[in-house]
Design an enzyme around this catalytic site. Structure first.
Site, PDB file in Angstrom:
ATOM      1  N   SER A  73       0.827  -1.210   0.000  1.00  0.00           N
ATOM      2  CA  SER A  73       0.000   0.000   0.000  1.00  0.00           C
ATOM      3  C   SER A  73       0.860   1.259   0.000  1.00  0.00           C
ATOM      4  O   SER A  73       2.033   1.242   0.399  1.00  0.00           O
ATOM      5  CB  SER A  73      -0.926   0.008   1.217  1.00  0.00           C
ATOM      6  OG  SER A  73      -1.687  -1.173   1.245  1.00  0.00           O
TER       7      SER A  73
HETATM    8  N1  SAM Z   1      -0.587  -4.791   4.184  1.00  0.00           N
HETATM    9  C1  SAM Z   1       0.084  -5.096   2.959  1.00  0.00           C
HETATM   10  C2  SAM Z   1       1.462  -4.533   2.890  1.00  0.00           C
HETATM   11  O1  SAM Z   1       1.879  -3.829   3.809  1.00  0.00           O
HETATM   12  O2  SAM Z   1       2.133  -4.841   1.907  1.00  0.00           O
HETATM   13  C3  SAM Z   1      -0.685  -4.684   1.723  1.00  0.00           C
HETATM   14  C4  SAM Z   1      -1.853  -5.474   1.543  1.00  0.00           C
HETATM   15  S1  SAM Z   1      -2.387  -5.718  -0.100  1.00  0.00           S
HETATM   16  C5  SAM Z   1      -3.063  -4.156  -0.461  1.00  0.00           C
HETATM   17  C6  SAM Z   1      -3.774  -6.759   0.347  1.00  0.00           C
HETATM   18  C7  SAM Z   1      -3.360  -8.149   0.766  1.00  0.00           C
HETATM   19  O3  SAM Z   1      -4.517  -8.769   1.337  1.00  0.00           O
HETATM   20  C8  SAM Z   1      -2.925  -9.028  -0.383  1.00  0.00           C
HETATM   21  O4  SAM Z   1      -1.678  -9.591  -0.119  1.00  0.00           O
HETATM   22  C9  SAM Z   1      -4.004 -10.097  -0.449  1.00  0.00           C
HETATM   23  O5  SAM Z   1      -3.548 -11.360  -0.872  1.00  0.00           O
HETATM   24  C10 SAM Z   1      -4.473 -10.128   0.982  1.00  0.00           C
HETATM   25  N2  SAM Z   1      -5.808 -10.677   1.220  1.00  0.00           N
HETATM   26  C11 SAM Z   1      -6.957 -10.501   0.504  1.00  0.00           C
HETATM   27  N3  SAM Z   1      -7.973 -11.163   1.080  1.00  0.00           N
HETATM   28  C12 SAM Z   1      -7.461 -11.758   2.192  1.00  0.00           C
HETATM   29  C13 SAM Z   1      -8.014 -12.577   3.217  1.00  0.00           C
HETATM   30  N4  SAM Z   1      -9.309 -12.936   3.250  1.00  0.00           N
HETATM   31  N5  SAM Z   1      -7.207 -13.015   4.196  1.00  0.00           N
HETATM   32  C14 SAM Z   1      -5.887 -12.685   4.209  1.00  0.00           C
HETATM   33  N6  SAM Z   1      -5.309 -11.924   3.265  1.00  0.00           N
HETATM   34  C15 SAM Z   1      -6.086 -11.453   2.282  1.00  0.00           C
END
Ligand code: SAM
Length: 226
Positions: A73
Protein backbone atom coordinates in the site's frame (compact mmCIF):
# COMPACT_ATOMS: atom_id res chain seq x y z
CA UNK A 1 29.14 -0.33 16.80
CA UNK A 2 31.32 -1.12 13.82
CA UNK A 3 30.22 -4.26 12.03
CA UNK A 4 26.77 -4.28 13.71
CA UNK A 5 23.68 -4.61 11.52
CA UNK A 6 21.22 -1.72 11.66
CA UNK A 7 17.45 -1.92 11.08
CA UNK A 8 17.97 -1.71 7.35
CA UNK A 9 19.63 -5.11 7.48
CA UNK A 10 22.80 -3.51 6.12
CA UNK A 11 25.86 -1.91 7.62
CA UNK A 12 25.99 1.88 7.98
CA UNK A 13 24.32 4.43 5.72
CA UNK A 14 22.20 3.48 2.75
CA UNK A 15 21.55 5.36 -0.52
CA UNK A 16 17.88 5.08 0.42
CA UNK A 17 18.16 7.11 3.66
CA UNK A 18 17.54 10.43 1.83
CA UNK A 19 14.57 9.20 -0.26
CA UNK A 20 13.06 7.59 2.86
CA UNK A 21 13.40 10.84 4.83
CA UNK A 22 11.67 12.74 2.00
CA UNK A 23 8.89 10.12 1.89
CA UNK A 24 8.28 10.64 5.62
CA UNK A 25 8.21 14.43 5.12
CA UNK A 26 5.59 14.01 2.38
CA UNK A 27 3.47 11.80 4.62
CA UNK A 28 3.71 14.40 7.41
CA UNK A 29 2.91 17.27 5.00
CA UNK A 30 -0.17 15.32 3.89
CA UNK A 31 -1.56 15.26 7.42
CA UNK A 32 -0.16 12.39 9.50
CA UNK A 33 0.83 13.87 12.87
CA UNK A 34 1.58 10.90 15.15
CA UNK A 35 5.34 11.11 15.72
CA UNK A 36 5.57 7.43 16.64
CA UNK A 37 4.07 6.53 13.27
CA UNK A 38 6.37 8.91 11.38
CA UNK A 39 9.37 7.52 13.26
CA UNK A 40 8.33 3.95 12.42
CA UNK A 41 8.18 4.86 8.72
CA UNK A 42 11.60 6.47 9.04
CA UNK A 43 13.16 3.29 10.44
CA UNK A 44 11.76 0.72 8.02
CA UNK A 45 13.61 0.10 4.75
CA UNK A 46 10.56 -0.14 2.47
CA UNK A 47 12.75 -1.08 -0.51
CA UNK A 48 13.48 -4.44 1.14
CA UNK A 49 9.75 -5.25 1.05
CA UNK A 50 9.33 -4.78 -2.73
CA UNK A 51 10.88 -6.68 -5.68
CA UNK A 52 14.51 -5.66 -6.22
CA UNK A 53 13.75 -4.34 -9.72
CA UNK A 54 11.50 -1.72 -8.08
CA UNK A 55 13.80 -0.62 -5.25
CA UNK A 56 14.27 2.80 -6.85
CA UNK A 57 10.51 3.42 -6.64
CA UNK A 58 10.19 2.22 -3.04
CA UNK A 59 10.13 5.68 -1.43
CA UNK A 60 7.60 7.29 -3.75
CA UNK A 61 4.26 7.93 -2.11
CA UNK A 62 2.59 5.22 -4.23
CA UNK A 63 1.47 1.62 -4.05
CA UNK A 64 3.80 -0.84 -5.85
CA UNK A 65 3.16 -4.31 -7.33
CA UNK A 66 4.58 -7.14 -5.19
CA UNK A 67 3.54 -10.08 -7.41
CA UNK A 68 0.47 -12.34 -7.37
CA UNK A 69 -1.60 -9.33 -8.57
CA UNK A 70 -1.19 -7.68 -5.16
CA UNK A 71 0.37 -4.43 -3.99
CA UNK A 72 2.24 -2.89 -1.09
CA UNK A 73 0.00 0.00 0.00
CA UNK A 74 0.88 3.68 -0.46
CA UNK A 75 3.04 4.90 2.48
CA UNK A 76 0.59 7.70 3.22
CA UNK A 77 -2.32 5.27 3.66
CA UNK A 78 -0.18 2.88 5.74
CA UNK A 79 0.67 5.80 8.00
CA UNK A 80 -2.90 7.17 8.16
CA UNK A 81 -4.34 3.75 9.01
CA UNK A 82 -1.62 3.15 11.63
CA UNK A 83 -2.37 6.54 13.17
CA UNK A 84 -6.10 5.80 13.19
CA UNK A 85 -5.46 2.69 15.30
CA UNK A 86 -4.23 4.99 18.13
CA UNK A 87 -1.57 2.56 19.33
CA UNK A 88 0.41 3.30 22.49
CA UNK A 89 2.79 0.33 22.49
CA UNK A 90 1.22 -2.38 24.64
CA UNK A 91 -1.43 -3.69 22.23
CA UNK A 92 -2.12 -6.99 20.53
CA UNK A 93 -2.94 -6.16 16.90
CA UNK A 94 -4.50 -8.28 14.16
CA UNK A 95 -3.68 -7.43 10.54
CA UNK A 96 -5.70 -8.93 7.70
CA UNK A 97 -3.66 -8.94 4.47
CA UNK A 98 0.08 -9.28 5.19
CA UNK A 99 1.03 -8.63 1.55
CA UNK A 100 4.67 -7.53 1.54
CA UNK A 101 4.89 -7.33 5.34
CA UNK A 102 5.47 -3.55 5.30
CA UNK A 103 2.37 -2.58 7.29
CA UNK A 104 3.16 -5.38 9.75
CA UNK A 105 6.71 -4.04 10.13
CA UNK A 106 5.32 -0.56 10.86
CA UNK A 107 2.89 -2.01 13.41
CA UNK A 108 5.71 -3.99 15.02
CA UNK A 109 7.23 -0.67 16.08
CA UNK A 110 3.95 0.70 17.45
CA UNK A 111 2.41 -2.22 19.36
CA UNK A 112 3.50 -5.11 21.56
CA UNK A 113 2.53 -8.00 19.26
CA UNK A 114 1.12 -8.32 15.77
CA UNK A 115 -0.68 -11.29 14.27
CA UNK A 116 -0.94 -10.96 10.50
CA UNK A 117 -2.92 -13.18 8.11
CA UNK A 118 -2.28 -13.60 4.38
CA UNK A 119 -4.24 -15.87 2.03
CA UNK A 120 -1.58 -16.26 -0.70
CA UNK A 121 1.13 -18.75 0.37
CA UNK A 122 3.96 -17.20 -1.71
CA UNK A 123 3.34 -13.73 -0.25
CA UNK A 124 3.08 -15.05 3.31
CA UNK A 125 6.43 -16.85 2.90
CA UNK A 126 8.14 -13.83 1.31
CA UNK A 127 6.81 -11.48 3.98
CA UNK A 128 8.08 -13.78 6.74
CA UNK A 129 11.57 -13.84 5.21
CA UNK A 130 11.57 -10.07 4.77
CA UNK A 131 10.47 -9.52 8.38
CA UNK A 132 13.19 -11.92 9.57
CA UNK A 133 15.74 -9.99 7.52
CA UNK A 134 14.62 -6.77 9.24
CA UNK A 135 14.95 -8.43 12.65
CA UNK A 136 11.22 -8.12 13.41
CA UNK A 137 10.42 -10.68 16.10
CA UNK A 138 7.00 -9.58 17.39
CA UNK A 139 5.02 -10.33 14.21
CA UNK A 140 3.52 -13.77 13.55
CA UNK A 141 2.37 -14.42 9.97
CA UNK A 142 -0.39 -16.98 9.42
CA UNK A 143 -1.71 -18.37 6.16
CA UNK A 144 -5.50 -18.32 5.88
CA UNK A 145 -8.70 -16.39 5.38
CA UNK A 146 -8.26 -13.30 7.50
CA UNK A 147 -11.90 -12.29 7.03
CA UNK A 148 -12.61 -14.90 9.70
CA UNK A 149 -10.01 -13.44 12.06
CA UNK A 150 -8.20 -15.64 14.59
CA UNK A 151 -10.77 -16.25 17.34
CA UNK A 152 -8.38 -18.30 19.46
CA UNK A 153 -5.72 -15.55 19.46
CA UNK A 154 -8.05 -12.65 20.34
CA UNK A 155 -9.59 -10.49 21.56
CA UNK A 156 -7.49 -7.85 19.80
CA UNK A 157 -6.88 -4.29 20.98
CA UNK A 158 -6.70 -3.19 17.35
CA UNK A 159 -7.58 -4.74 14.00
CA UNK A 160 -6.43 -3.44 10.62
CA UNK A 161 -7.83 -4.75 7.36
CA UNK A 162 -5.62 -3.92 4.38
CA UNK A 163 -7.83 -5.30 1.58
CA UNK A 164 -11.21 -3.91 0.55
CA UNK A 165 -14.33 -5.84 1.54
CA UNK A 166 -18.02 -5.26 0.79
CA UNK A 167 -18.70 -4.85 4.50
CA UNK A 168 -16.96 -5.16 7.84
CA UNK A 169 -16.52 -8.89 8.56
CA UNK A 170 -18.67 -9.80 11.58
CA UNK A 171 -16.07 -12.16 13.09
CA UNK A 172 -13.60 -9.26 13.23
CA UNK A 173 -16.08 -7.11 15.16
CA UNK A 174 -16.63 -9.99 17.57
CA UNK A 175 -12.87 -10.36 18.08
CA UNK A 176 -12.34 -6.66 18.87
CA UNK A 177 -11.68 -6.07 22.60
CA UNK A 178 -13.79 -3.52 24.50
CA UNK A 179 -12.13 -0.15 23.89
CA UNK A 180 -10.53 -1.53 20.70
CA UNK A 181 -10.35 0.07 17.23
CA UNK A 182 -10.84 -1.57 13.84
CA UNK A 183 -9.70 0.29 10.71
CA UNK A 184 -10.20 -0.82 7.11
CA UNK A 185 -11.61 -0.10 3.64
CA UNK A 186 -15.19 -1.23 3.09
CA UNK A 187 -17.82 -0.66 0.41
CA UNK A 188 -18.06 -1.06 -3.37
CA UNK A 189 -15.05 -2.46 -5.26
CA UNK A 190 -14.36 0.76 -7.20
CA UNK A 191 -14.33 3.14 -4.21
CA UNK A 192 -14.33 2.12 -0.58
CA UNK A 193 -14.67 4.23 2.52
CA UNK A 194 -11.91 4.06 5.07
CA UNK A 195 -13.83 3.18 8.22
CA UNK A 196 -12.90 3.21 11.88
CA UNK A 197 -14.98 1.26 14.39
CA UNK A 198 -14.59 1.72 18.13
CA UNK A 199 -15.96 -0.91 20.44
CA UNK A 200 -17.08 0.86 23.59
CA UNK A 201 -16.70 -0.55 27.10
CA UNK A 202 -20.37 -1.55 27.09
CA UNK A 203 -20.06 -3.46 23.81
CA UNK A 204 -21.47 -0.90 21.34
CA UNK A 205 -19.78 -0.23 17.99
CA UNK A 206 -19.23 3.42 16.95
CA UNK A 207 -18.48 4.02 13.28
CA UNK A 208 -16.53 6.90 11.67
CA UNK A 209 -15.77 7.44 7.98
CA UNK A 210 -12.18 8.67 7.71
CA UNK A 211 -12.05 9.17 3.94
CA UNK A 212 -12.19 7.50 0.54
CA UNK A 213 -9.74 4.88 -0.72
CA UNK A 214 -9.28 2.03 -3.15
CA UNK A 215 -7.73 -1.29 -2.15
CA UNK A 216 -7.38 -4.71 -3.77
CA UNK A 217 -10.16 -7.16 -2.89
CA UNK A 218 -10.61 -8.82 0.46
CA UNK A 219 -11.29 -12.37 -0.73
CA UNK A 220 -12.81 -14.83 1.69
CA UNK A 221 -15.87 -16.04 3.52
CA UNK A 222 -16.64 -12.54 4.83
CA UNK A 223 -15.17 -10.71 1.84
CA UNK A 224 -15.87 -10.95 -1.88
CA UNK A 225 -16.09 -14.73 -1.86
CA UNK A 226 -13.25 -17.19 -2.46
N1 SAM B 1 -0.59 -4.79 4.18
C1 SAM B 1 0.08 -5.10 2.96
C2 SAM B 1 1.46 -4.53 2.89
O1 SAM B 1 1.88 -3.83 3.81
O2 SAM B 1 2.13 -4.84 1.91
C3 SAM B 1 -0.68 -4.68 1.72
C4 SAM B 1 -1.85 -5.47 1.54
S1 SAM B 1 -2.39 -5.72 -0.10
C5 SAM B 1 -3.06 -4.16 -0.46
C6 SAM B 1 -3.77 -6.76 0.35
C7 SAM B 1 -3.36 -8.15 0.77
O3 SAM B 1 -4.52 -8.77 1.34
C8 SAM B 1 -2.93 -9.03 -0.38
O4 SAM B 1 -1.68 -9.59 -0.12
C9 SAM B 1 -4.00 -10.10 -0.45
O5 SAM B 1 -3.55 -11.36 -0.87
C10 SAM B 1 -4.47 -10.13 0.98
N2 SAM B 1 -5.81 -10.68 1.22
C11 SAM B 1 -6.96 -10.50 0.50
N3 SAM B 1 -7.97 -11.16 1.08
C12 SAM B 1 -7.46 -11.76 2.19
C13 SAM B 1 -8.01 -12.58 3.22
N4 SAM B 1 -9.31 -12.94 3.25
N5 SAM B 1 -7.21 -13.02 4.20
C14 SAM B 1 -5.89 -12.69 4.21
N6 SAM B 1 -5.31 -11.92 3.27
C15 SAM B 1 -6.09 -11.45 2.28
Amino acid sequence: MSGMMNVTGSKGKSRYDGPRRRMVETVADNGVKDLRVLHALDTIPRHLLVPEALWDQAYKNTSIPIGENQTISQPEIVAAMSEALELKGDELVLEVGTGSGYQAAVLSRLADRVISIERIPKLAAKARSALDRLGVTNVVVHLGDGSQGRPNDGPFDAIIVTAGGPEIPKPLLEQLAPGGRLVGPFGPREAQSLIRIRRTGDGEFKKEVLGKCRFVDLIGQHGWGG
